[in-house]
Design a protein around this motif. Structure first.
Motif, mmCIF file in Angstrom:
data_model
loop_
_atom_site.group_PDB
_atom_site.id
_atom_site.type_symbol
_atom_site.label_atom_id
_atom_site.label_comp_id
_atom_site.label_asym_id
_atom_site.label_seq_id
_atom_site.Cartn_x
_atom_site.Cartn_y
_atom_site.Cartn_z
ATOM 1 N N PRO A 84 0.833 -1.203 0.000
ATOM 2 C CA PRO A 84 0.000 0.000 0.000
ATOM 3 C C PRO A 84 0.872 1.258 0.000
ATOM 4 C CG PRO A 84 -0.648 -1.508 1.765
ATOM 5 C CD PRO A 84 0.629 -2.020 1.192
ATOM 6 N N TRP A 85 0.350 2.326 -0.590
ATOM 7 C CA TRP A 85 1.048 3.607 -0.650
ATOM 8 C C TRP A 85 1.504 4.050 0.747
ATOM 9 C CZ3 TRP A 85 3.207 6.661 -4.094
ATOM 10 C CH2 TRP A 85 3.452 7.987 -3.769
ATOM 11 N N THR A 86 0.721 3.733 1.744
ATOM 12 C CA THR A 86 1.051 4.140 3.111
ATOM 13 C C THR A 86 2.287 3.428 3.651
ATOM 14 O OG1 THR A 86 -0.543 2.507 3.918
ATOM 15 C CG2 THR A 86 -1.315 4.792 3.700
ATOM 16 N N ASP A 87 2.703 2.343 3.008
ATOM 17 C CA ASP A 87 3.902 1.600 3.416
ATOM 18 C C ASP A 87 5.066 1.852 2.459
ATOM 19 O OD1 ASP A 87 2.487 0.522 5.520
ATOM 20 O OD2 ASP A 87 1.978 -1.317 4.439
ATOM 21 N N ILE A 88 5.137 3.053 1.909
ATOM 22 C CA ILE A 88 6.179 3.372 0.932
ATOM 23 C C ILE A 88 7.579 3.178 1.508
ATOM 24 C CG2 ILE A 88 6.212 5.850 1.433
ATOM 25 C CD1 ILE A 88 6.637 6.273 -1.615
ATOM 26 N N LEU A 106 3.087 0.380 -5.829
ATOM 27 C CA LEU A 106 2.405 0.966 -4.684
ATOM 28 C C LEU A 106 0.922 1.063 -5.033
ATOM 29 C CD1 LEU A 106 4.910 3.869 -3.963
ATOM 30 C CD2 LEU A 106 4.792 1.653 -2.836
ATOM 31 N N ILE A 108 -3.033 2.286 -4.206
ATOM 32 C CA ILE A 108 -3.796 3.365 -3.565
ATOM 33 C C ILE A 108 -5.234 2.894 -3.465
ATOM 34 C CG2 ILE A 108 -4.561 5.755 -3.761
ATOM 35 C CD1 ILE A 108 -2.050 6.271 -5.458
ATOM 36 N N THR A 109 -5.795 2.952 -2.287
ATOM 37 C CA THR A 109 -7.178 2.537 -2.092
ATOM 38 C C THR A 109 -7.986 3.732 -1.612
ATOM 39 O OG1 THR A 109 -6.695 1.834 0.158
ATOM 40 C CG2 THR A 109 -6.602 0.153 -1.552
#
Length: 110
Positions: A84-88, A106, A108-109
């Motif tokens: 997920p983008w949040t775990d870049i 990555l 994005i949801t």
């Protein structure tokens, strides 16, 4: 994207009429290329360059061409990591450590 010996191996393996897409040279190695590498077993094969940073306004057409090759099964992509983008930070650490071979995606949801 590696260049050097990887590109040389791709040239040895390209099918007649096939296309090699070269979009980087992260190894920094030069690849000597000559006409004889494409004959007799690779007639009609192409070496296509792709540089997204110099494509200008036509980049959409370049990306569409690459996606069409993927959809037709003529260009393989290797996604090795999807996060997920949040775990870049996780993806960046893995890329820096070169802990996988392939692409990181990555998502994005929402």
């Amino acid at each position: 994207s590696v260049g050097g010996q990887s590109l040389a191996c791709a040239i040895e393996r390209v099918a007649p009429g096939g296309t090699i897409v070269m979009f980087g040279s992260s190894s920094g190695e030069l690849t000597p290329i000559g006409f004889r590498q494409f004959v007799p077993d690779h007639e009609g094969a192409r070496l296509q360059t792709f540089a997204y940073y110099t494509s200008g306004p036509g980049i959409g057409e370049d990306i569409a061409s690459l996606l069409a090759l993927v959809a037709a099964g003529r260009l393989e992509t290797r996604v090795a990591l999807t996060v997920p983008w949040t775990d870049i930070a996780q993806a960046l650490d893995a890329l820096r450590q070169r802990s996988f071979s392939g692409k990181a995606v990555l998502t994005i949801t929402g």
